[in-house]
Design an enzyme around this catalytic site. Structure first.
Site: not given
Lengths: 66, 440
Positions: B288, B175, B235-237
Site C-alpha cells: 500500500e 496496526h 498496511d491497512e491504514v
C-alpha cells in the site's frame, strides 16, 4: 531431497556410515577452522540429525564429535 | 559395501563470514561430492556450508537393520531467490520462545533464510524496549507475554547459526493500537462530531513528538537487530479516525493536502523512511505504501501481499525499479480441505508481464502465518509441511514442478521433520517408517 538441488547426480553405489567412526570435520585448506563456532555447532547438530534418531541405535552411547 | 569415514567441509574464500550475520547478499551456494573414503563439501562461505550440511544429512538413510548408508553423489547447488522468508505473527497470539526456535529449525531444514518477525500489532506489544519499557509493560498481554532483550538476542543468535536473517516488523502508521497504551499522545484521538469519542486511531502524524519517539525507537531497533533491513509495515491504514479529528483536518489544510488522506499517510511514511535511512538501515514496506504514491528510495523493497491482481502489482512495482518480495499467494493462515500444498507449490513467482530486468528485481518470497487462529498449540503443524512447498519453489530451479515427484519427496521430508522434532502435519494418507505403536 527437499528442496531439490540445482544439479544432482546420485549413483547406485552405496557407502556405509558407522556412527562411531564417521566424522564431520574441517577440510585442509578451509578458511574456517575449529575456531568457527558457527560450523562447530552445525557439525554437532547435523551429526545428531544423521545418527540421533535411529530406532535401533538411539540408545547407544554417542561418539563425541572431535 | 565400502565405508564413508568423514565429511570434510572446506570454505574456499578467504573470508568465511563465520563471525558475521547473514544478509541479502550472502552466498549460499555449495558443492557436495560423496565418494569413498571421504565426502567433500565445498562452499565459498559458511552459509553455503550450512545448506550443504542439510543436503548431506538428507542423503543418509538407515535400512531396516539399523545400518546407515549413503549413495555416491555429486551435487552442485545454489538458491534461485535470495530472500526466502517465513512471517510469524507473535502479536495476535504470543508465541513462546520455544515455538519460535523450533520453527527456526524447520526453516533450516527447508533452506529458508529470513525470519520475518511480525513482533507487534494492534493486539499486543510483546517487544520489550530498553528505551521505552512502558510499550510492553502496558501493551503486552501480560508481563509474561513479552520478549525480553535476552529473548530477542537468543532468537537472533539461534537464527544466525542456521544462516537465517531476522527482520523485525514494526508496523506503522496503522496496526499500532497496542503502542498507544505505553506511549502517551502517540495515537490520533478520534472524534464523534465535535467531541473526542474516546477511541484512538493510527499514529498521530501531526505532532513533532511522534517523530521524536519514532527516531528514538528506530535507533534502538538498529542496535538490537543486526539485519540491514527493517520492515515498516504500512498496511491497512484506516483513515476514519484521522478524518474525524479537527486538528488533523487543520493540518491537512495548512499542508495543502485537501482531503487526500493518502497524502497525509505519505507525508508520515516519507519522514519515517528518511529516519530509517538516517540510522543506516533499509526499508521493506507492504504494497500500500507504494500504491499510495509515497516517494520511496530506490532500494526500498515492496512486499506484495494482496491476493487479487498480485501479478499486476509485481509488474507495477518492478517497472518503477523497486525490488519486490512476493507474499500474496502464500498466506498459509487460509486453510482449505485437502492437499492445498499443491496450490502453493504451483505458484511461479516470475509469472507476470515484465522484461528481464523487472523479473530480476523479484528478490524472493515469504510464506506468512498470521496469528488470529494460531498459537503454540497449532502453529507448527499448520506451517509445515505447507511452507515446505514454498521453500522448494523459492530455492529450486524454475523447472522443478513435477507434483507427483514433489509429493513423494515431500512425504519423506515431512517424516524427516517429524524425526527431528517438528510436528509437521500429514500431506495425505500414509505413514512414516520410524513410527512405532507408542509414538503419539
Amino acid at each position: 531431497l527437499w528442496p531439490l538441488p540445482r544439479s544432482l547426480h546420485i549413483s547406485p553405489a552405496r557407502l556405509q556410515l558407522a556412527p562411531k567412526r564417521f566424522q564431520i570435520l574441517h577440510g585442509s585448506g578451509s578458511s574456517a577452522g575449529p575456531r568457527c563456532s558457527l560450523l562447530q555447532d552445525a557439525f554437532r547438530r547435523y551429526y545428531g540429525y544423521i545418527f540421533g534418531y535411529s530406532k535401533w541405535q538411539n540408545h547407544d552411547e554417542k561418539k563425541p564429535l572431535s | 559395501e565400502t565405508e564413508l569415514f568423514s565429511l570434510q567441509v572446506i570454505i574456499t574464500s578467504e573470508d568465511s563470514e563465520c563471525d558475521k550475520y547473514p544478509g541479502v547478499e550472502s552466498d549460499e551456494s555449495y558443492q557436495l561430492q560423496v565418494s569413498e573414503p571421504t565426502a567433500v563439501l565445498k562452499a565459498s562461505k559458511v552459509w553455503g556450508a550450512l545448506r550443504g550440511l542439510e543436503t548431506f544429512s538428507q542423503l543418509v538413510n538407515e535400512d531396516d537393520y539399523g545400518s546407515f548408508f549413503i549413495n555416491e553423489s555429486d551435487i552442485s547447488d545454489s538458491p534461485r531467490f535470495a530472500h526466502r522468508g517465513i512471517l510469524l505473527d507473535t502479536s495476535r497470539h504470543f508465541l513462546p520462545l520455544k515455538s519460535i526456535l523450533i520453527n527456526l529449525d524447520a526453516m533450516a531444514f527447508n533452506k529458508f533464510n529470513v525470519f520475518h518477525w511480525h513482533i507487534v500489532d494492534d493486539q499486543s506489544f510483546p517487544y520489550q524496549s530498553i528505551t521505552f519499557p512502558e510499550l510492553s509493560a502496558q501493551g503486552a498481554y501480560s508481563y509474561n507475554h513479552v520478549y525480553t532483550p535476552t529473548d530477542v538476542r537468543l532468537v537472533i543468535d539461534y537464527a544466525r547459526l542456521r544462516g537465517i536473517r531476522v527482520i523485525p516488523e514494526f508496523d506503522t502508521p496503522g496496526h499500532t493500537e497496542s503502542w498507544g497504551k505505553g506511549q502517551k499522545d502517540f495515537l490520533t484521538p478520534c472524534y464523534n462530531g465535535e467531541h473526542p469519542s474516546g477511541s484512538y486511531g493510527p499514529v498521530n502524524p501531526i505532532l513533532n513528538t511522534t517523530y521524536d519517539f519514532m527516531l528514538q525507537l528506530l535507533k534502538e531497533i538498529r542496535t538490537v537487530f543486526p539485519d540491514e533491513y527493517i520492515h515498516l509495515g504500512g498496511d491497512e491504514v484506516d483513515f476514519t479516525c484521522w478524518r474525524s479529528n479537527p486538528d488533523v483536518s487543520e493540518f491537512m489544510k495548512e499542508r495543502g493536502f485537501s482531503h487526500s488522506y493518502t497524502k497525509l499517510e505519505s507525508y508520515y511514511i516519507e519522514k519515517i523512511l528518511d529516519m530509517v535511512s538516517s540510522v543506516n538501515k533499509k526499508s521493506i514496506v507492504w504494497q500500500e505504501v507504494f500504491d499510495n504514491g509515497v516517494q520511496l528510495q530506490p532500494d526500498t523493497i515492496v512486499e506484495v501481499w494482496m491476493g487479487t491482481l498480485y501479478k499486476e502489482e509485481l509488474r507495477r512495482v518492478t517497472k518503477e525499479g523497486h525490488p519486490a518480495i512476493l507474499a500474496a499467494p502464500w498466506y498459509l493462515d487460509y486453510i482449505s480441505y485437502g492437499q492445498d500444498w499443491k496450490k502453493y507449490y504451483s505458484v511461479e513467482p516470475l509469472d507476470f508481464l515484465g522484461c528481464r530486468a523487472q523479473k530480476e528485481l523479484v528478490v524472493g518470497g515469504e510464506a506468512c502465518l498470521w496469528g488470529e487462529y494460531v498459537d503454540a498449540t497449532n502453529l507448527t503443524p499448520r506451517l509445515w509441511p505447507r511452507a515446505s512447498a514454498v521453500g522448494e519453489r523459492l530455492w529450486s530451479s524454475k523447472n522443478v514442478t513435477d507434483i507427483a515427484d514433489a509429493y513423494n519427496r515431500l512425504t519423506e521430508h515431512r517424516c524427516r521433520m517429524l524425526r527431528r522434532g517438528v510436528a509437521a502435519e500429514p500431506l495425505f494418507v500414509g505413514y512414516c517408517s520410524n513410527e512405532t505403536g507408542d509414538r503419539t
